[in-house]
Design a protein around this motif. Structure first.
Motif, mmCIF file in Angstrom:
data_model
loop_
_atom_site.group_PDB
_atom_site.id
_atom_site.type_symbol
_atom_site.label_atom_id
_atom_site.label_comp_id
_atom_site.label_asym_id
_atom_site.label_seq_id
_atom_site.Cartn_x
_atom_site.Cartn_y
_atom_site.Cartn_z
ATOM 1 N N GLY A 56 -13.012 -10.034 73.455
ATOM 2 C CA GLY A 56 -12.407 -10.583 74.669
ATOM 3 C C GLY A 56 -12.502 -9.697 75.891
ATOM 4 O O GLY A 56 -12.875 -10.164 76.973
ATOM 5 N N GLY A 57 -12.172 -8.414 75.753
ATOM 6 C CA GLY A 57 -12.136 -7.516 76.910
ATOM 7 C C GLY A 57 -13.484 -7.316 77.579
ATOM 8 O O GLY A 57 -13.664 -7.634 78.762
ATOM 9 N N PRO A 58 -14.498 -6.792 76.851
ATOM 10 C CA PRO A 58 -15.805 -6.555 77.476
ATOM 11 C C PRO A 58 -16.483 -7.830 77.971
ATOM 12 O O PRO A 58 -17.090 -7.830 79.044
ATOM 13 C CB PRO A 58 -16.623 -5.917 76.338
ATOM 14 C CG PRO A 58 -15.630 -5.361 75.396
ATOM 15 C CD PRO A 58 -14.441 -6.265 75.486
ATOM 16 N N VAL A 59 -16.367 -8.923 77.206
ATOM 17 C CA VAL A 59 -16.971 -10.185 77.645
ATOM 18 C C VAL A 59 -16.282 -10.680 78.911
ATOM 19 O O VAL A 59 -16.923 -11.186 79.837
ATOM 20 C CB VAL A 59 -16.905 -11.256 76.525
ATOM 21 C CG1 VAL A 59 -17.373 -12.613 77.036
ATOM 22 C CG2 VAL A 59 -17.764 -10.829 75.340
ATOM 23 N N GLY A 60 -14.951 -10.503 78.973
ATOM 24 C CA GLY A 60 -14.212 -10.874 80.176
ATOM 25 C C GLY A 60 -14.603 -10.042 81.377
ATOM 26 O O GLY A 60 -14.696 -10.545 82.502
ATOM 27 N N ASP A 61 -14.845 -8.726 81.161
ATOM 28 C CA ASP A 61 -15.311 -7.848 82.239
ATOM 29 C C ASP A 61 -16.624 -8.361 82.830
ATOM 30 O O ASP A 61 -16.857 -8.287 84.034
ATOM 31 C CB ASP A 61 -15.537 -6.418 81.714
ATOM 32 C CG ASP A 61 -14.221 -5.644 81.550
ATOM 33 O OD1 ASP A 61 -13.218 -6.042 82.170
ATOM 34 O OD2 ASP A 61 -14.222 -4.650 80.806
ATOM 35 N N ARG A 62 -17.479 -8.880 81.949
ATOM 36 C CA ARG A 62 -18.825 -9.257 82.378
ATOM 37 C C ARG A 62 -18.934 -10.690 82.896
ATOM 38 O O ARG A 62 -19.581 -10.954 83.905
ATOM 39 C CB ARG A 62 -19.800 -9.059 81.212
ATOM 40 C CG ARG A 62 -21.241 -9.315 81.591
ATOM 41 C CD ARG A 62 -22.206 -8.766 80.580
ATOM 42 N NE ARG A 62 -23.571 -8.943 81.015
ATOM 43 C CZ ARG A 62 -24.627 -8.529 80.334
ATOM 44 N NH1 ARG A 62 -24.462 -7.889 79.187
ATOM 45 N NH2 ARG A 62 -25.849 -8.732 80.786
ATOM 46 N N PHE A 63 -18.312 -11.634 82.193
ATOM 47 C CA PHE A 63 -18.524 -13.051 82.507
ATOM 48 C C PHE A 63 -17.304 -13.747 83.123
ATOM 49 O O PHE A 63 -17.422 -14.884 83.569
ATOM 50 C CB PHE A 63 -18.934 -13.822 81.242
ATOM 51 C CG PHE A 63 -20.226 -13.337 80.641
ATOM 52 C CD1 PHE A 63 -21.433 -13.607 81.263
ATOM 53 C CD2 PHE A 63 -20.218 -12.602 79.474
ATOM 54 C CE1 PHE A 63 -22.631 -13.156 80.721
ATOM 55 C CE2 PHE A 63 -21.405 -12.138 78.917
ATOM 56 C CZ PHE A 63 -22.616 -12.412 79.539
ATOM 57 N N GLY A 64 -16.151 -13.097 83.116
ATOM 58 C CA GLY A 64 -14.947 -13.720 83.652
ATOM 59 C C GLY A 64 -13.935 -14.009 82.558
ATOM 60 O O GLY A 64 -14.281 -14.538 81.500
ATOM 61 N N ARG A 65 -12.689 -13.652 82.820
ATOM 62 C CA ARG A 65 -11.655 -13.727 81.785
ATOM 63 C C ARG A 65 -11.229 -15.164 81.478
ATOM 64 O O ARG A 65 -10.818 -15.478 80.374
ATOM 65 C CB ARG A 65 -10.457 -12.887 82.201
ATOM 66 C CG ARG A 65 -10.883 -11.463 82.516
ATOM 67 C CD ARG A 65 -9.791 -10.499 82.772
ATOM 68 N NE ARG A 65 -10.272 -9.459 83.673
ATOM 69 C CZ ARG A 65 -11.154 -8.524 83.331
ATOM 70 N NH1 ARG A 65 -11.630 -8.479 82.112
ATOM 71 N NH2 ARG A 65 -11.563 -7.624 84.209
ATOM 72 N N LYS A 66 -11.350 -16.029 82.474
ATOM 73 C CA LYS A 66 -10.940 -17.416 82.263
ATOM 74 C C LYS A 66 -11.772 -18.071 81.160
ATOM 75 O O LYS A 66 -11.248 -18.825 80.335
ATOM 76 C CB LYS A 66 -11.066 -18.210 83.566
ATOM 77 C CG LYS A 66 -10.583 -19.651 83.440
ATOM 78 C CD LYS A 66 -10.633 -20.347 84.794
ATOM 79 C CE LYS A 66 -10.249 -21.819 84.658
ATOM 80 N NZ LYS A 66 -10.268 -22.514 85.966
ATOM 81 N N TYR A 67 -13.070 -17.768 81.119
ATOM 82 C CA TYR A 67 -13.944 -18.350 80.093
ATOM 83 C C TYR A 67 -13.567 -17.843 78.703
ATOM 84 O O TYR A 67 -13.626 -18.589 77.718
ATOM 85 C CB TYR A 67 -15.404 -18.017 80.402
ATOM 86 C CG TYR A 67 -15.855 -18.537 81.747
ATOM 87 C CD1 TYR A 67 -15.958 -19.913 81.995
ATOM 88 C CD2 TYR A 67 -16.161 -17.662 82.790
ATOM 89 C CE1 TYR A 67 -16.359 -20.395 83.235
ATOM 90 C CE2 TYR A 67 -16.560 -18.133 84.038
ATOM 91 C CZ TYR A 67 -16.652 -19.496 84.247
ATOM 92 O OH TYR A 67 -17.029 -19.972 85.476
ATOM 93 N N VAL A 68 -13.192 -16.565 78.636
ATOM 94 C CA VAL A 68 -12.778 -15.992 77.353
ATOM 95 C C VAL A 68 -11.490 -16.660 76.869
ATOM 96 O O VAL A 68 -11.342 -16.977 75.687
ATOM 97 C CB VAL A 68 -12.570 -14.465 77.474
ATOM 98 C CG1 VAL A 68 -12.013 -13.885 76.175
ATOM 99 C CG2 VAL A 68 -13.888 -13.779 77.815
ATOM 100 N N ILE A 69 -10.553 -16.883 77.791
ATOM 101 C CA ILE A 69 -9.279 -17.527 77.431
ATOM 102 C C ILE A 69 -9.536 -18.959 76.939
ATOM 103 O O ILE A 69 -8.958 -19.399 75.941
ATOM 104 C CB ILE A 69 -8.308 -17.512 78.631
ATOM 105 C CG1 ILE A 69 -7.973 -16.059 79.030
ATOM 106 C CG2 ILE A 69 -7.020 -18.255 78.292
ATOM 107 C CD1 ILE A 69 -7.262 -15.928 80.361
#
Length: 406
Positions: free
Chosen positions: A276-289
């Protein structure tokens, strides 16, 4: 190089030794905490407890570890306390010793309350330290921090199966060595943090603490995030507190075997934490949520209808996908309310633990009146609440618009 340049370099550098130290401390802290639900089958038999009483133990533990967290975070935002982590672990150590010696139900409630108190002191300030050591990679830092906690949570059932189930309740006292090791490590972390407090304060003043959104939008967005936390931790509570009973009741596995199935789920949670953290840093946290909470839904809906083999298979993606949410949610909230790292961490950790405790108490009562299988069926619909993620603003997109307007 002048002092200002040195301080900027320190503030912008990812300090991995501190991140790993705080993550390992989180592992030790949550290993101790995970012993509590892991020994439920033992104490249920020893003290002839009902599911409602089991749920009340979780409620006391989770409330004591949640109610103080926002206040601890608010206080440490203003006055950082470098050695509060070691102090909090001392409460945990005391509770652990009392838990091993508990001769009645009320003493057990007191002991888990002390363990919870230690946790309420640990999480907000530890999250602040992870943020301070992130060097701007906040999602990565929170994921490393959370990885330790989730790995520790997965170890509890294994340790319970190997040590507590064969040797009984008093064997819990052997885990006091874990708390002592954590106190030593957290004292070292406190020494580093003490030296960084001045730099962090200067750096925080240089960064704008104004949210790109209106106060109304921020309140609305935080409310949505808290509802998502509710769905995640109610569902997590059904798995962590009652999964062993579910496996014993539905598939007639032994107590020790049920602990290993719980370990599979909790290890999956640990494995998914780093996503969740690194992917959110790169692509946006809303998509991870979006992916993390709503993506759990199809597997959760299938779980109550699966046989033993498919139950074992399904709890792996459930754990992996569900685990990626919290780091992304926490950093997203910290970006919504800049400059309040400790308060946000305390609010969200506290709310998460509180929801887990309340959920466990409600589900325990419901299990007494119906069955464990019925509880798991009802809880399988909770991840559908993830649809509310669509109402959250796109922080990264709005920031780019603000920068382009400047």
């Amino acid at each position: 190089m002048n002092n200002t340049s040195v301080e900027k370099n320190l503030a912008n550098k990812t300090v991995f030794p501190i991140l790993f130290a705080i993550s390992f401390s989180h592992l030790l802290n949550d290993t101790i905490q995970s012993l509590i639900p892991a020994i439920y089958p033992v104490i249920k038999h020893t003290f002839s407890l009902s599911f409602s009483q089991i749920g009340l133990i979780t409620l006391v533990f989770q409330l004591s570890s949640s109610l103080l967290q926002p206040f601890v975070g608010l206080y440490t935002d203003k006055k950082p306390q470098p050695y509060s982590l070691a102090l909090g672990m001392s409460f945990t150590l005391t509770g652990l010793v009392l838990l091993s010696l508990s001769a009645n139900y009320h003493m057990m409630l007191l002991s888990v309350a002390l363990v919870g108190l230690g946790s309420s002191i640990f999480h907000p300030e530890a999250s602040r330290i992870a943020h301070s050591a992130s060097g701007g990679k906040r999602g990565l830092a929170q994921s490393i921090f959370q990885l330790g906690g989730n790995a520790g949570s997965s170890l509890g059932p294994l340790l319970a199966a190997w040590i507590i189930v064969p040797y009984g309740q008093f064997s819990v006292i052997w885990f006091s060595t874990i708390a002592l090791l954590a106190i030593i490590i957290l004292t070292f972390v406190g020494n580093w943090y003490k030296g960084m407090v001045g730099v962090i304060k200067k750096n925080s003043h240089s960064i704008t603490a104004i949210s790109p959104f209106s106060k109304r939008k921020v309140v609305f967005s935080v409310s949505i995030l808290l509802v998502l936390i509710f769905s995640k931790y109610f569902y997590m509570a059904s798995l962590t507190s009652y999964f062993t009973f579910y496996m014993i009741d539905k598939f007639h596995v032994s107590v020790q075997s049920s602990q290993f199935y719980l370990f599979v789920f909790l290890f999956s949670v640990a494995a998914g934490t780093l996503i969740g953290g690194p992917v959110g840093d790169r692509f946006g946290r809303k998509y991870v949520i979006w992916f993390s909470i709503l993506g759990t839904a199809p597997f959760a809906l299938l779980l109550p209808h699966a046989n033993l083999f498919w139950t074992t298979v399904l709890i792996v993606p459930i754990g992996v996908i569900l685990a990626s949410a919290f780091s992304a949610i926490l950093v997203y909230a910290q970006e919504l309310i800049p400059g309040k790292v400790g308060l946000v961490a305390g609010l969200f950790f506290g709310f998460a633990f509180g929801m887990g405790g309340i959920g466990s108490a409600i589900m325990g009562k419901l299990a007494d009146e119906t069955s464990i299988s019925h509880v798991f069926f009802l809880c399988s619909f909770l991840p559908l609440i993830g649809l509310l993620t669509g109402l959250l603003p796109n922080i990264e997109g709005d920031r780019k618009k603000i920068k382009s307007n400047k």
